[in-house]
Design an enzyme around this catalytic site. Structure first.
Site, PDB file in Angstrom:
ATOM      1  N   THR A  52     -19.211  -4.999   2.330  1.00  9.99           N
ATOM      2  CA  THR A  52     -19.835  -6.221   1.790  1.00  9.99           C
ATOM      3  C   THR A  52     -20.667  -6.942   2.861  1.00  9.99           C
ATOM      4  OG1 THR A  52     -17.807  -7.475   2.206  1.00  9.99           O
ATOM      5  CG2 THR A  52     -18.118  -6.617  -0.025  1.00  9.99           C
ATOM      6  N   GLY A  53     -20.498  -6.554   4.117  1.00  5.09           N
ATOM      7  CA  GLY A  53     -21.333  -7.117   5.186  1.00  5.09           C
ATOM      8  C   GLY A  53     -22.749  -6.557   5.085  1.00  5.09           C
ATOM      9  N   GLY A  95      -2.833  -3.891  17.139  1.00  8.49           N
ATOM     10  CA  GLY A  95      -2.483  -2.849  18.107  1.00  8.49           C
ATOM     11  C   GLY A  95      -3.491  -2.808  19.249  1.00  8.49           C
ATOM     12  N   LYS A 117      -3.556 -11.080   2.676  1.00 12.32           N
ATOM     13  CA  LYS A 117      -3.660 -12.092   3.738  1.00 12.32           C
ATOM     14  C   LYS A 117      -2.279 -12.628   4.127  1.00 12.32           C
ATOM     15  CE  LYS A 117      -8.166 -12.347   4.482  1.00 12.32           C
ATOM     16  NZ  LYS A 117      -8.771 -12.033   5.784  1.00 12.32           N
ATOM     17  N   ASN A 136     -17.887  -2.078   8.442  1.00 14.09           N
ATOM     18  CA  ASN A 136     -18.164  -0.835   7.707  1.00 14.09           C
ATOM     19  C   ASN A 136     -19.249  -1.053   6.647  1.00 14.09           C
ATOM     20  OD1 ASN A 136     -16.857  -2.272   5.729  1.00 14.09           O
ATOM     21  ND2 ASN A 136     -15.399  -0.663   5.179  1.00 14.09           N
ATOM     22  N   SER A 142     -13.015  -8.392   5.667  1.00 20.65           N
ATOM     23  CA  SER A 142     -12.408  -8.315   4.331  1.00 20.65           C
ATOM     24  C   SER A 142     -13.401  -8.804   3.289  1.00 20.65           C
ATOM     25  CB  SER A 142     -11.155  -9.196   4.199  1.00 20.65           C
ATOM     26  OG  SER A 142     -10.644  -9.091   2.869  1.00 20.65           O
ATOM     27  N   LYS A 195      -6.059  -2.651   1.999  1.00 17.93           N
ATOM     28  CA  LYS A 195      -6.028  -1.832   3.225  1.00 17.93           C
ATOM     29  C   LYS A 195      -6.497  -2.626   4.446  1.00 17.93           C
ATOM     30  CE  LYS A 195      -7.166   2.579   3.194  1.00 17.93           C
ATOM     31  NZ  LYS A 195      -7.975   3.802   2.917  1.00 17.93           N
ATOM     32  N   TYR A 237       3.767  -9.499  15.629  1.00 12.64           N
ATOM     33  CA  TYR A 237       3.228  -9.059  16.932  1.00 12.64           C
ATOM     34  C   TYR A 237       3.369 -10.160  17.974  1.00 12.64           C
ATOM     35  CZ  TYR A 237       1.466  -4.358  16.261  1.00 12.64           C
ATOM     36  OH  TYR A 237       1.386  -3.003  16.100  1.00 12.64           O
ATOM     37  N   TYR A 262      -5.862  -9.916  -2.762  1.00 12.12           N
ATOM     38  CA  TYR A 262      -6.382 -10.673  -1.614  1.00 12.12           C
ATOM     39  C   TYR A 262      -5.288 -11.587  -1.044  1.00 12.12           C
ATOM     40  CZ  TYR A 262      -9.674 -13.594   1.062  1.00 12.12           C
ATOM     41  OH  TYR A 262     -10.339 -14.270   2.054  1.00 12.12           O
TER      42      TYR A 262
END
Ligand code: UDP
Length: 315
Positions: A36-37, A103, A150, A33, A76, A92, A160, A146
């Site tokens: 920070t990338g 999922g 994590k 998104n 993240s 989030k 899962y 953070y």
């Protein structure tokens, strides 16, 4: 050819992973998104076959058409300075983002690999830290957003794995550095390089006696690839074992850059871990992995990168 989704693929570590899997002959879908990338980290990949970029927030519902063999969840913000800027986004993406990515892995029958962290150990009471150590985390401190995100992500991943038989991996990443970090990222290595190259004093927090063990990004990437190819579902530490004080790190960067900057002390942020060094015997046993790049070599390559970054910013 495998089809691999990398969340956070335009971030520091994610971009190195995208390049590595493409070079290995896999198809890569990079999702980010761009909080920070940076597109700059993957601009060389846009012209390549078998590379797709999706600007999407993994904390929202995600849809990826077609099959997937693996999902690497690296989205993240990860710098302590981000913990104060983006606390809710961090919670989030660790919670909702991990749930969405798991999922998707379940639906596609893909292997899921979680980028976890040495922050799971908090301010550790044992040094070095083995994977069996449960940690010493302040859940309501500024780093808690953070650390707990994590830790929750690890719990969700194991759930899962156990409840839905999803093939999962968890890598606990210790301080990693190298090209593609943002000079203003706030972490020690980018900050010290940027300050030294701009002729500013290096800001050491506290008295600088706290320790870290810094790992070059190519060694981390190799560890992640080996873990993905293994069938080991429990967490594995990947990091370098050469522990040094933050002051020694600052001095090494001053020496390397030949800068005439000095060192100034600033307040130590709350809950800043006093020591950190991974026990990597499990990675050695299960993955046959150990770091190959010495801090001297890694820091030299990183210097060349930051020289470019700082002069680009100065125009
Ligand atoms: N640090 C520092 N000066 C800076 C940035 C960080 O002295 O400008 C210290 C920080 O307090 C910590 C260590 O360097 O003790 C490593 O910090 P970093 O932000 O790289 O990551 P952390 O290991 O704390 O997650």
């Amino acid at each position: 050819m495998r089809r691999i989704l990398i969340t956070g693929g335009s971030g520091f570590i994610g971009s190195h992973l995208c390049r590595r899997f493409l070079d290995d002959g896999d198809e890569v879908i990079c999702m980010d998104n761009l909080l920070t990338g940076r597109l700059q980290n993957i601009e060389d990949l846009f012209g390549r076959d078998f590379f797709t970029f999706l600007k999407q927030d993994v904390s929202e519902f995600i849809h990826v058409p077609g099959s997937l063999d693996a999902i690497l969840h690296f989205a993240s913000p990860a710098s302590p300075s981000d913990f104060e800027r983006f606390p809710i986004q961090i919670l989030k993406v660790g919670a909702l983002g991990t749930h969405k990515a798991l999922g998707l892995a379940r639906e596609k029958g893909a292997t899921f690999l979680l980028a976890s962290t040495s922050e799971c150990y908090g301010d550790p009471e044992v040094n070095p830290q083995p994977e069996t150590y449960w940690g010493n985390v302040n859940p309501i401190g500024i780093r808690g957003v953070y650390d707990e995100a994590k830790r929750f992500a690890e719990a969700m991943t194991m759930a899962y794995h156990r409840a839905h038989s999803v093939s999962t991996r968890i890598v606990r990443i210790f301080n990693t550095y190298g090209p593609a970090m943002r000079p203003d990222d706030g972490r020690a290595i980018p900050t010290f390089f940027a300050q030294a190259l701009r002729g500013e004093d290096l800001t050491v927090y506290g008295d600088g006696s706290q320790t870290r063990s810094v790992n070059y990004v190519s060694d981390l990437v190799e560890g992640v690839c080996r873990l993905l190819d293994s069938d080991y579902a429990l967490p594995v530490n990947i990091g370098n074992t050469q522990e040094m004080t933050v002051r020694a790190l600052a001095e090494r960067i001053l020496e390397l850059t030949g800068s005439s900057s000095g060192i100034v002390c600033r307040d130590l942020p709350p809950d800043d871990p006093k020591v950190r060094r991974p026990d990597i015997s499990l990675a050695g046993r299960v993955l046959g992995w150990k770091p190959q790049v010495s801090p001297e070599e890694g820091l030299r390559t990183t210097l060349a990168y930051f020289e470019q970054e700082v002069s680009r910013a100065q125009g």
